[in-house]
Design a protein around this motif. Structure first.
Motif, PDB file in Angstrom:
ATOM      1  N   THR A 132      46.764  48.836  71.129  1.00  0.00           N
ATOM      2  CA  THR A 132      47.179  50.151  70.660  1.00  0.00           C
ATOM      3  C   THR A 132      48.685  50.187  70.522  1.00  0.00           C
ATOM      4  OG1 THR A 132      47.278  50.943  72.921  1.00  0.00           O
ATOM      5  CG2 THR A 132      45.241  51.332  71.715  1.00  0.00           C
TER       6      THR A 132
ATOM      7  N   SER B 255      52.123  52.840  70.408  1.00  0.00           N
ATOM      8  CA  SER B 255      52.685  54.184  70.525  1.00  0.00           C
ATOM      9  C   SER B 255      53.649  54.389  69.375  1.00  0.00           C
ATOM     10  CB  SER B 255      53.426  54.329  71.858  1.00  0.00           C
ATOM     11  OG  SER B 255      54.425  53.345  71.979  1.00  0.00           O
TER      12      SER B 255
ATOM     13  N   ARG C  55      46.497  66.606  68.493  1.00  0.00           N
ATOM     14  CA  ARG C  55      45.062  66.394  68.673  1.00  0.00           C
ATOM     15  C   ARG C  55      44.286  67.446  67.909  1.00  0.00           C
ATOM     16  NH1 ARG C  55      42.975  65.531  74.653  1.00  0.00           N
ATOM     17  NH2 ARG C  55      44.165  63.617  74.281  1.00  0.00           N
TER      18      ARG C  55
ATOM     19  N   GLY D 176      45.802  55.495  78.678  1.00  0.00           N
ATOM     20  CA  GLY D 176      46.826  55.708  77.669  1.00  0.00           C
ATOM     21  C   GLY D 176      48.068  54.870  77.867  1.00  0.00           C
TER      22      GLY D 176
ATOM     23  N   VAL E   7      39.363  53.686  70.517  1.00  0.00           N
ATOM     24  CA  VAL E   7      40.290  54.744  70.110  1.00  0.00           C
ATOM     25  C   VAL E   7      40.108  55.078  68.634  1.00  0.00           C
ATOM     26  CG1 VAL E   7      42.724  55.332  69.817  1.00  0.00           C
ATOM     27  CG2 VAL E   7      41.958  54.220  71.920  1.00  0.00           C
TER      28      VAL E   7
ATOM     29  N   THR F  46      45.465  60.479  69.170  1.00  0.00           N
ATOM     30  CA  THR F  46      45.153  60.420  70.595  1.00  0.00           C
ATOM     31  C   THR F  46      43.908  61.260  70.871  1.00  0.00           C
ATOM     32  OG1 THR F  46      46.694  62.248  70.968  1.00  0.00           O
ATOM     33  CG2 THR F  46      47.534  60.019  71.280  1.00  0.00           C
TER      34      THR F  46
END
Length: 589
Positions: free
Chosen positions: A2, A4, A33, A278, A454, A466
């Motif tokens: 993943t 960021s 979100r 996360g 994800v 997210t």
């Protein structure tokens, strides 16, 4: 893996651009979100749970149905997989060399979000991993000892050329072009047009903005979830088989269903924990470690193995691949009957289906890290750089394995999942290398499954980067369960067969989605503001030249000056004059 993302400023670099992305966030409306799309999540979850229940209660029935459906897909649509894969290559390369290649994936003048080195490293982690570990030794060795039907004798010098060419065919240009098509469509839709980061959003040019968020769009996202789910589960199954093979090399009894289930259960818990915490930096850290370990493993095999053979193999493999590309791309059941059809189902068509099923995951990932790149930069980097890594990897491991086989060690007789460890065992510190290999596979398993869970959460939650933790956990658990079922439905315990069969079946619908996606992307690019400006500029220049020729023959110049309505500019500021022909006074047109 993943990543960021740091949101960029909404100010337009360079001061321009009427594109919608000029005022959109990096992910359109996906930076915050979004609420759950219960239709997408509910339908996909219900169908998947039904599949799991079926596979749990009646594995033999599922296996029989999968075999029957596979036979139908291969008989009626094997050619379609072969044709579509090559079509995606042509489409991607055409975009790179065409006038569309200069279109940026973002605002005009926007700089790339990640440095090129980091961009390449993250692409490597996303699109490779377990596959290279599983097939790095086994595929070249398999094609050497059992070449494609109707080609060359087994274990011959010609078989070495065919083995490397066929392996590169499966792992270089075609798979990465497949990834590039989907990744480019998502990146352009998200960063250039400001839409949500969903597969369905890229269909807006064909369906319209409203329909792309309606029933048709939801159906596309459901198919994308299925493709991601089964493609990722196939990778988890391969990783599980190879970890079991490594444990068996250390003295454990032959692989059994219980051991396979236990491995999947442990690693599923691990990647669910990583996904819900996360800790993007932690996953990046693990991925960087993996790249270092993979490099160490490759260097050791290169130095301790047949170094000269490997060096000779690199240019030879490139030449054989390019020389036989058209023949390999055109191979169907029509060229060899049932034997070729069976071989294609086990190799080429399985690979094309596997790559297609991975495209929502890998496409979304490389889209997210490619903001600011031009289309030409995107396609060149996505196709050429990973292809080069694959060439080196298979030349090292495949060359070492084939050399070992020719020297009298029957490596090919070992189970497919154990052949890597069989090769490492012949090298100095073989036990240490085997442990490194198992650590590599486990981390690839965790980071890849984390990102896939994800992505499925993103598709379920209207493009949220997210998604809610419980959604990620749900898809993670389901992915592990699907991987177990895929391992159990193989013919007479042949787990690899079950993985291949179900992957091909589940990828077939999404292959159709990808073909239509290419049409939508082409239409989107044709109406890009940059392309519209270019066409207007050409039209204005042609009109000016026609006017000058008509009134002054060759004795005129075309003057370019600021528009009178522009404030703060003098009459000749920034203007350039281009003369053509004689010295007649300039004519403003």
């Amino acid at each position: 893996m993943t990543v960021s993302e740091t949101p960029r400023s909404s100010e337009t670099p360079g001061g321009s651009d009427p594109t919608p992305a000029a005022t959109a966030s990096p992910g359109g409306s996906a930076e915050q979100r979004q609420p759950m799309d219960w239709w997408v999540f509910g339908v996909a979850a219900a169908l998947v749970v039904a599949f799991i229940v079926w596979g749990t209660l009646s594995t033999h029935t599922l296996s029989a149905v999968a075999a029957a459906v596979l036979a139908g897909v291969m008989n009626a649509g094997g050619w379609a997989f072969v044709l579509a894969a090559s079509g995606f290559v042509v489409f991607a390369l055409w975009l790179a060399v065409s006038r569309y290649g200069k279109i940026p994936l973002g605002r005009d003048g926007e700089k790339p979000e990640f440095r090129t080195v980091s961009w390449v490293a993250m692409m490597f982690s996303a699109g490779m991993g377990i596959g290279l570990m599983f097939y790095g030794v086994s595929e070249p060795l398999a094609h050497f000892t059992s070449p494609p039907p109707g080609t060359v004798p087994a274990d011959s010098a010609a078989a070495l050329d065919v083995a490397m060419a066929t392996t590169l065919f499966h792992w270089t240009l075609h798979p990465w072009a497949i990834y590039a098509v989907v990744g480019l469509a998502i990146a352009y839709s998200t960063f250039r047009k400001g839409r949500r980061q969903l597969i369905s959003s890229a269909f807006a040019p064909l369906l319209g903005e409203r329909r792309s968020e309606g029933t048709f769009g939801r159906a596309i996202d459901i198919l994308a979830i299925f493709a991601t789910l089964f493609g990722s589960a196939a990778s988890l199954g391969l990783g599980t088989l190879q970890l079991g093979g490594g444990l068996q090399a250390y003295g454990l009894p032959p692989l059994g269903d219980l051991l396979l289930v236990a491995i999947i259960a442990v690693l599923t818990i691990a990647f669910i924990c990583s996904a819900v915490t996360g800790v993007a930096k932690g996953i990046q850290w693990l991925s960087n470690i993996n790249m270092v370990l993979a490099a160490v493993l490759a260097i050791v095999v290169f130095v301790a193995g047949p170094t000269i053979l490997i060096l000779n193999l690199i240019p030879t493999a490139i030449g054989d691949y390019l020389g036989n590309l058209s023949q390999m791309a055109a191979r169907t059941a029509a060229t060899g009957g049932d034997a070729t059809a069976e071989w294609l189902a086990s190799w080429t068509v399985f690979y094309w289906a596997w790559w297609i099923s991975w495209t929502p995951f890998v496409g979304m990932f490389i889209a997210r890290i490619s903001r600011g790149r031009t289309i030409k930069q995107f396609i060149t980097g996505v196709i050429l750089i990973p292809s080069l890594v694959s060439l080196l990897w298979f030349a090292i491991f495949g060359g070492a394995a084939i050399n070992l086989q020719r020297s009298g060690t029957d490596l090919a007789s070992q189970p497919t999942e154990a052949q890597l460890f069989g090769l490492l065992d012949t090298l100095p510190l073989g036990s240490v290398l085997s442990i490194i290999a198992m650590v590599l596979i486990a981390i690839f398993f965790v980071s890849g499954a984390d990102a896939a869970a994800v992505v499925m959460g993103t598709l379920s939650q209207r493009g949220s980067i997210t998604p809610a933790r419980w959604v990620v956990v749900f898809w993670g658990v389901v992915m592990g369960a699907i991987a177990i079922i895929m391992l159990l439905v193989g013919d007479e315990g042949e787990a690899l067969t079950g993985i291949q069969n179900i992957t091909i079946i589940m990828a077939a619908p999404f292959a159709v989605v990808m073909v239509v996606l290419c049409v939508a992307l082409a239409k989107d690019l044709r109406h890009d503001p940059l392309m519209l400006r270019d066409r207007r500029s050409v039209a204005v220049v042609e009109q000016a030249v026609d006017y000058g020729t008509k009134n002054y023959r060759d004795g005129f110049v075309v003057s370019v000056k600021p528009h009178p309505g522009m404030h703060g500019s003098s009459e000749d500021a920034g203007g350039t004059n281009g003369a053509a022909g004689g010295a007649a006074p300039p004519e403003r047109t």
